[in-house]
Design a protein around this motif. Structure first.
Motif, PDB file in Angstrom:
ATOM      1  N   ILE A   1      35.835  35.260  43.349  1.00  0.00           N
ATOM      2  CA  ILE A   1      36.632  36.125  44.199  1.00  0.00           C
ATOM      3  C   ILE A   1      37.614  36.958  43.387  1.00  0.00           C
ATOM      4  CG2 ILE A   1      38.423  34.409  44.626  1.00  0.00           C
ATOM      5  CD1 ILE A   1      38.568  35.460  47.508  1.00  0.00           C
TER       6      ILE A   1
ATOM      7  N   TYR B   1      27.282  41.086  44.323  1.00  0.00           N
ATOM      8  CA  TYR B   1      28.736  40.900  44.237  1.00  0.00           C
ATOM      9  C   TYR B   1      29.014  39.699  43.341  1.00  0.00           C
ATOM     10  CZ  TYR B   1      27.972  37.275  47.803  1.00  0.00           C
ATOM     11  OH  TYR B   1      27.539  36.186  48.498  1.00  0.00           O
ATOM     12  N   SER B   2      30.200  39.656  42.821  1.00  0.00           N
ATOM     13  CA  SER B   2      30.582  38.590  41.900  1.00  0.00           C
ATOM     14  C   SER B   2      30.792  37.276  42.642  1.00  0.00           C
ATOM     15  CB  SER B   2      31.864  38.968  41.151  1.00  0.00           C
ATOM     16  OG  SER B   2      32.295  37.895  40.330  1.00  0.00           O
ATOM     17  N   LYS B   3      30.346  36.215  42.002  1.00  0.00           N
ATOM     18  CA  LYS B   3      30.556  34.892  42.578  1.00  0.00           C
ATOM     19  C   LYS B   3      32.037  34.545  42.635  1.00  0.00           C
ATOM     20  CE  LYS B   3      28.961  30.120  42.107  1.00  0.00           C
ATOM     21  NZ  LYS B   3      28.102  29.197  41.325  1.00  0.00           N
TER      22      LYS B   3
ATOM     23  N   ARG C   1      29.025  41.487  50.029  1.00  0.00           N
ATOM     24  CA  ARG C   1      28.996  40.090  50.476  1.00  0.00           C
ATOM     25  C   ARG C   1      28.839  40.009  51.996  1.00  0.00           C
ATOM     26  NH1 ARG C   1      32.119  36.230  52.624  1.00  0.00           N
ATOM     27  NH2 ARG C   1      33.786  37.743  52.979  1.00  0.00           N
TER      28      ARG C   1
ATOM     29  N   GLY D   1      32.165  45.007  46.232  1.00  0.00           N
ATOM     30  CA  GLY D   1      31.595  43.672  46.197  1.00  0.00           C
ATOM     31  C   GLY D   1      31.822  42.921  47.494  1.00  0.00           C
ATOM     32  N   GLU D   2      33.019  43.089  48.079  1.00  0.00           N
ATOM     33  CA  GLU D   2      33.305  42.429  49.350  1.00  0.00           C
ATOM     34  C   GLU D   2      32.413  42.989  50.465  1.00  0.00           C
ATOM     35  OE1 GLU D   2      34.851  39.770  51.939  1.00  0.00           O
ATOM     36  OE2 GLU D   2      35.092  39.855  49.745  1.00  0.00           O
TER      37      GLU D   2
ATOM     38  N   GLU E   1      37.020  38.434  40.566  1.00  0.00           N
ATOM     39  CA  GLU E   1      36.360  39.590  39.949  1.00  0.00           C
ATOM     40  C   GLU E   1      35.666  40.476  40.980  1.00  0.00           C
ATOM     41  OE1 GLU E   1      33.652  38.347  36.971  1.00  0.00           O
ATOM     42  OE2 GLU E   1      35.197  37.468  35.668  1.00  0.00           O
ATOM     43  N   ARG E   2      35.822  40.146  42.253  1.00  0.00           N
ATOM     44  CA  ARG E   2      35.108  40.877  43.298  1.00  0.00           C
ATOM     45  C   ARG E   2      35.947  42.074  43.744  1.00  0.00           C
ATOM     46  NH1 ARG E   2      34.108  37.048  47.886  1.00  0.00           N
ATOM     47  NH2 ARG E   2      33.039  35.913  46.211  1.00  0.00           N
TER      48      ARG E   2
END
Length: 683
Positions: A591, A587-589, A602, A598-599, A593-594
């Motif tokens: 928030i 997931y993207s670092k 995480r 991705g959530e 771009e998440r």
């Protein structure tokens, strides 16, 4: 027979039905009627799920008890030795007279019972003789008369215990005529045939002896060429007249024409006997060079209903498209599988050597079905030559398929053979370079006068793949409004099971070695997590797996998909197919771009990490502070000493020193006067 079950005597329902109760329902009605009453029949164990229904013997009526016999009251010396002999049951069940007729059922039961009683009597005789020797009774006189008496009285107990009676003679002379032939070769086996009545044997005597028929069959099918039945009849007459000698090639023995079993018989009779089915089926099998034609003539075919659902049964085999790709007349090899319910081809691989493609075929089948989102078929039918080596591994029932049928040289048993024929004559025949079969029955399928054409290997493969596409998009034979592929996708069998990866990966998968560090496994240039049943392992499951593999090296069995990525990977450690490997969620670092996935990733990683951290904290809390006082001596004695050292004594735990007045002034400093620097002076 009633038996002990704990502290009570019980019988099974099979011992009561139908002798005392007409049916199981009648027995259940009787049990229910007396269920809450202090008397009447009582059930002590419920039947079902592999258990027997047990009825309390003492709760049965007195008439039933007397009829069945109470083993606590029955006393007879043969009771402890008698049981129906397995060898006797097999012998009389399989027995055939000279003309092939079996024993009638009534005679079977009589001879089985008689043989079993004789065997029990011999055991009793041996036991009784041993007891007599202990009593110093050296003479065996009177032993056999006592056995005859026991056998005669045994008929009072045998019907109650085993619902049978024997027909052995009760007189000593008549008993000897049965006993001695039966045990004439007791050390090497029992003479079961001696109990069969000679009248029955005479009623079933054959005119054509076995020896004569065996010789005629040997002459018809065992010579270096194929004689006709007329020639064999003529040779047999010459053999009897001494004009022809016959020698067995295996034993080098010469057949004896004076043997009374070699009888005179007319040529027409010999020809008729050789033409009988029971002889032709053996001689033609020996003489025939075409197994398929032999099976068509003698082996019964099955009438099978059409498979209704996709995923029920897949039929597979190898084939060579009828085209050559070089001057040596080489042909491509395909290995293909067709789903019989949908009639769709679901797996295919190709190569220039069929032996090198069989493992690739099964791997490709797993890839295809996984990519399409379907479970593997329930059943498989295949040929023996390439698949027999896998019958004890991934082709074992329940491993890759629920049921596997491996046929040895039985082309007509595999449905795929008829589909290959349809491919050959309906799809490939119209192409340039098509090869006819050498002995095709129909004229239009026979070889033409045109010269053979060489087709490039890649072209042959591409044309075959095109035929598969066309085939799968054609109408289904039953559901004509749908294509075969649509039937495959829409009518899957509901009983198919998820892929049994643990059973097939050790045999079909590729192998690599890796290790686990902090729950992360580096594999194929990426990272994986521990998992079970296709999902990331959490809580107790994750901790259990980490105890096995964290910080250790292990084997990974894996299989790649059609896209080249890892389709499935599993850890094999300590002789255990331990768990799955699941690609580590990303997931993207940021928030911003998440996305939704991705959530989710995480949260999964947080749960994975928290499981380890919680276990770490738990183990930390379980650790208490301890003080260790070590009373162990390091030396054997104190003989070696260094002069001038202050010595430790138990009375004074600290070494004492004597100070002079000057020394005392040095150590007694003013405690109010600080000798340290202030924090400000450091700057």
């Amino acid at each position: 027979m009633p038996r002990n079950w704990g502290n009570i005597l019980v019988v099974t329902k099979d011992e009561l039905i139908p002798r005392y109760y007409n049916s199981l329902s009648a027995l259940k009605v009787e049990i229910h009627r007396y269920k809450n009453l202090p008397y009447g029949i009582k059930k002590v164990q419920k039947g079902g799920n592999g258990r027997q229904m047990y009825i309390d013997f003492d709760s049965l009526s007195k008439g039933v008890q007397d009829s069945m016999g109470d083993p606590r009251k029955m006393k007879h010396p043969l009771l402890s030795f008698f049981e129906f002999d397995a060898a006797a049951v097999r012998y009389y069940t399989d027995f055939r007279f000279d003309d092939g007729t079996p024993l009638k059922e009534s005679f079977k039961e009589e001879y089985i019972t008689n043989a079993s009683v004789l065997i029990a009597a011999e055991k009793l005789r041996q036991a009784r003789l041993t007891e007599w020797k202990k009593l110093n009774k050296t003479s065996g006189r009177g032993l056999m008369p006592s056995i005859v008496t026991d056998i005669t009285t045994f008929n009072e107990f045998l019907p109650k215990v085993h619902n049978a009676t024997h027909t052995l003679p009760s007189s000593q002379r008549g008993f000897d005529r049965v006993w001695k032939p039966f045990f004439q070769s007791f050390d090497i086996g029992l003479n079961f045939e001696s109990l069969i009545s000679g009248k029955l044997k005479n009623q079933n005597r054959k005119l054509m002896t076995d020896e004569m028929m065996d010789l005629l069959n040997d002459m018809f099918a065992g010579q270096d060429y194929k004689p006709s039945r007329t020639e064999v009849a003529d040779q047999y007459q010459a053999f009897l007249n001494g004009q022809l000698d016959i020698i067995n090639k295996d034993t080098a023995e010469e057949y004896d024409r004076t043997n009374p079993n070699f009888r005179e018989m007319s040529d027409n009779s010999i020809i008729a006997w050789l033409g009988k089915w029971e002889n032709k089926i053996g001689t033609f099998a020996k003489r025939s060079g075409d197994r398929q034609k032999l099976m068509q003539e003698f082996t019964p075919s099955h009438k099978l209903t059409k498979i209704k659902e996709a995923g029920t049964l897949i039929s597979i085999d190898d084939r060579q498209p009828p085209f050559i790709y070089n001057e040596n007349r080489k042909r491509a090899w395909f290995y293909m599988g067709i789903d019989l319910g949908s009639e769709a081809w679901t797996c295919w691989v190709w190569g220039k050597d069929k032996k090198g493609i069989i493992i690739d075929f099964y791997r490709q089948m797993v890839r295809n079905y996984s990519e399409w989102g379907f479970n593997l078929p329930l059943g498989l039918e295949c040929e023996s030559s390439l698949n027999s080596g896998f019958k004890d591994t991934f082709l074992r029932n329940g491993a890759m398929f629920d049921r596997v049928n491996i046929y040895k040289n039985r082309a007509r048993s595999k449905a795929v053979e008829r589909k290959f024929e349809e491919l050959r004559y309906r799809h490939e025949k119209s192409r340039l370079g098509w090869m006819a079969r050498p002995h095709a029955l129909k004229e239009e399928n026979q070889k033409s006068g045109e010269k053979e054409v060489i087709i490039p290997f890649d072209t042959i493969v591409d044309q075959s793949l095109s035929d598969i596409e066309t085939w799968n998009n054609m109408p289904h034979s039953v559901h004509t409004d749908k294509t075969r592929w649509e039937v495959f996708c829409e009518m899957q069998n509901k009983n198919t099971q998820p892929t049994n990866w643990a059973a097939i990966l050790p045999h079909l998968g590729k192998i690599e070695t890796s290790s686990c560090n902090a729950g992360i496994i580096k594999f194929r240039n990426t990272t994986f997590l521990l998992g079970l049943d296709g999902e990331i392992a959490l809580d107790d499951n994750l901790i259990r797996l980490l105890k096995y593999v964290n910080g250790k090296e292990f084997t990974i069995y894996w299989l790649d998909g059609n896209d080249g990525n890892v389709l499935k990977a599993m850890i094999y450690y300590d002789d255990i197919m331990l768990c799955d490997l699941i690609p580590q969620p990303e997931y993207s670092k940021s928030i911003h771009e998440r996305d939704e996935q991705g959530e989710i990733n995480r949260r999964l990683m947080n749960a994975y990490e928290n499981t380890v951290n919680k276990f770490m904290a738990q183990r930390k809390r379980e650790i208490d502070q301890v003080l260790i006082i070590d009373h162990r001596k390091k030396t054997l004695n104190n003989k070696f000493q260094i002069a001038g050292r202050n010595k430790y004594t138990p009375a004074n735990n600290t070494p004492e020193e004597v100070f002079t007045d000057a020394d005392e002034n040095i150590y007694n400093h003013n405690t109010n006067k600080s000798t340290g620097r202030s924090w400000a002076s450091n700057f």
